[in-house]
Design a protein around this motif. Structure first.
Motif, PDB file in Angstrom:
ATOM      1  N   GLY A  24       0.832  -1.199   0.000  1.00 32.56           N
ATOM      2  CA  GLY A  24       0.000   0.000   0.000  1.00 32.56           C
ATOM      3  C   GLY A  24       0.858   1.238   0.000  1.00 32.56           C
ATOM      4  O   GLY A  24       2.040   1.190   0.389  1.00 32.56           O
ATOM      5  N   GLN A  25       0.309   2.336  -0.462  1.00 29.74           N
ATOM      6  CA  GLN A  25       1.066   3.582  -0.472  1.00 29.74           C
ATOM      7  C   GLN A  25       0.086   4.751  -0.381  1.00 29.74           C
ATOM      8  O   GLN A  25      -0.953   4.740  -1.046  1.00 29.74           O
ATOM      9  N   LEU A  26       0.419   5.743   0.430  1.00 36.65           N
ATOM     10  CA  LEU A  26      -0.405   6.952   0.492  1.00 36.65           C
ATOM     11  C   LEU A  26      -0.165   7.812  -0.741  1.00 36.65           C
ATOM     12  O   LEU A  26       0.966   7.962  -1.194  1.00 36.65           O
ATOM     13  N   LEU A  27      -1.236   8.361  -1.256  1.00 35.75           N
ATOM     14  CA  LEU A  27      -1.180   9.205  -2.455  1.00 35.75           C
ATOM     15  C   LEU A  27      -1.874  10.528  -2.141  1.00 35.75           C
ATOM     16  O   LEU A  27      -3.093  10.562  -1.981  1.00 35.75           O
ATOM     17  N   LEU A  28      -1.092  11.580  -2.043  1.00 37.26           N
ATOM     18  CA  LEU A  28      -1.634  12.885  -1.650  1.00 37.26           C
ATOM     19  C   LEU A  28      -2.034  13.655  -2.909  1.00 37.26           C
ATOM     20  O   LEU A  28      -1.205  13.846  -3.805  1.00 37.26           O
TER      21      LEU A  28
END
Lengths: 335, 335
Positions: free
Chosen positions: B265-269
């Motif tokens: 998973g990865q945060l995407l701003l």
């Protein structure tokens, strides 16, 4: 190395050790976003920090996001080189991406069609091979020159979409330019800035070819834009909020000129200039003080007339058409 | 008054006198941008300040831009009502736009098809007529109820794309809802939030009609999204930078769940979530903690699978499918 792109993480070690971020924002240009997970994992492991990807556009080192307070301590932008004159709110670290070419495979076809001296220019991914390219050309009897840049470029020979000062500074001394870097975008920029022939050493096409341009047709199209600006009663003056694209002072001067000519003008502040959003305002035309390439390269994408600052001033009879030149960062850019 | 929209500038007089801005940023939603020049001229004359138009999107009071320092002293947002819980960097003043309808022309067709009591909900432009609508329905023998909202809504009966608490709070006591405001967007929201029949008093269609929804087909589509989330090895967790849309804590919790389930998973701003930009990352799927309506209403615009937080949790077996509910600001929103 992914898809021929090498990232040398050592380059940012000193900065990262100094900054010790707990969380970084990672910016990648469109063409490199497939590598996002790989790059963020490497950064996270190497520096022991969390990584948040930026999902908005990233058009260059001019385009560093304003990040809400507390979300991250630093920004890492991949694939672009620092613009020394652009200062962002959060500390920004630039992680260059390199594409290394086997230059000899390209050069035999070109050697006979070039007249010494030629000017060498390169995009960020290819800057590290400028020296090698000069040697390889020298071995083939071709003399080369590399021009200094400005406070926006990172080293001699470097060109940006908005800044061809490294080409302009040697234009009168060279027969033509050789661009180390793919695509027509930067070749067109160099042509517009210098009027010289431009050859493209294109890593994707794996060949060297000359940019074909129809200057007359281009100038005819820009003349048509100027005529429509001259006929406009309402004109929107676009100012970018992007940290390295904002020319507010120029925009204010243009607004004053529009109003003193008895027209209706209004400043329009935008982050990303989307054609459909511009159309909603319904102004007769627009002039852009944001990225100088928007009005020139993207005019087919826009439903509306979009002129450059110089084109507006010609339409208001403040500059003569014979003094027409293309917009770049030497115009109205206050540091 | 332009196109049936009235703006009562008196509403902001006190705030503007207190703030005394030299320059304001003026935000208008898409549908009102044709009025931009007229509104900015009136504001400029009335308060003696310069006006700069915002050319970016303005989806609601959640969407107040971060303006680079020194450009303006205040923001005026037209057409939306203040969200009391949302605080922006620059002081923001909300200038409501009103559409006043001759209610009697609408109501005769509806009176016989409605069962008392009905819940009244309204969008920002129509809030001022809630009282008149209740009187008019009462004269026709129909009882009405109006529910309290949350810290995001501006008054009882007000509904937002992300917040139907004023409908939910009275859902068990009413036979159906009557929405004072055009279009299907808010009617669908009220339907999803309450499961009740929703009638639309639509100023553009100049009639009252019942929202037709195919709940089963909608749930089937959401079930398909959940199955694709369950099959995804890589998942991007989208967090909005918009001041009233950011659910960072929820996003971090979802990221932890993704990782503890052995996925990547990865945060995407993101500021504005554009389908073509999301696609560039090439993740197997995405989950959005930004505006709750993005995943539901805009799924046809996206090339990629875009789920809600609740859908992700179901896909990871953290919530049971029988507990499925639609995303809104009661979920994971910390003030």
């Amino acid at each position: 190395m992914t898809g021929g792109i090498e990232i040398d993480y050592d380059v940012i070690d000193d900065d990262m050790r100094r900054l010790k971020p707990e969380r970084v924002i990672l910016q990648l240009p469109s063409g490199m976003r497939r590598m996002a997970l790989d790059v963020s994992e490497r950064i996270s492991r190497r520096y022991g920090c969390d990584v948040v990807l930026s999902g908005d556009a990233c058009f260059g080192a001019c385009d560093i996001p304003s990040i809400p307070h507390g979300i991250a301590d630093a920004i890492i932008q991949v694939g672009h080189s620092e613009m020394p004159s652009v200062r962002s709110e959060l500390p920004a670290v630039f992680l260059p991406a390199r594409i290394t070419l086997h230059l000899d495979t390209y050069l035999d076809s070109i050697a006979q069609s070039m007249v010494s001296p030629i000017g060498i220019i390169a995009t960020s991914q290819h800057l590290h091979q400028i020296g090698k390219l000069r040697e390889a050309l020298s071995r083939r009897g071709i003399e080369t020159l590399v021009g200094d840049g400005s406070t926006r470029t990172s080293c001699p020979g470097h060109v940006l979409g908005c800044d061809y000062s490294s080409a302009k500074s040697i234009a009168s001394s060279v027969s033509s330019f050789l661009l180390l870097g793919g695509g027509r975008f930067h070749a067109i920029g160099a042509r517009l800035a210098t009027g010289k022939r431009v050859f493209i050493l294109d890593p994707e096409m794996k060949t060297v070819y000359e940019l074909e341009v129809d200057d007359e047709s281009l100038l005819r199209r820009r003349h048509a834009v100027i005529e429509k600006l001259a006929d406009s009663k309402t004109i929107g003056v676009i100012v970018s909020t992007k940290i390295g694209q904002m020319r507010m002072k120029l925009a204010e001067e243009l607004l004053a000129e529009i109003r003193s000519a008895g027209r209706t003008g209004q400043l329009l502040l935008v982050d990303e200039l989307l054609p459909e959003r511009l159309r909603e305002f319904g102004f007769d035309s627009y002039v852009s003080t944001a990225c100088p390439r928007l009005a020139l390269d993207d005019s087919d994408r826009f439903y509306d007339i979009l002129g450059t600052p110089i084109e507006l001033l010609i339409s208001l009879d403040k500059i003569d058409w014979s003094d027409y030149r293309f917009d770049d960062w030497s115009f109205g850019w206050k540091e």
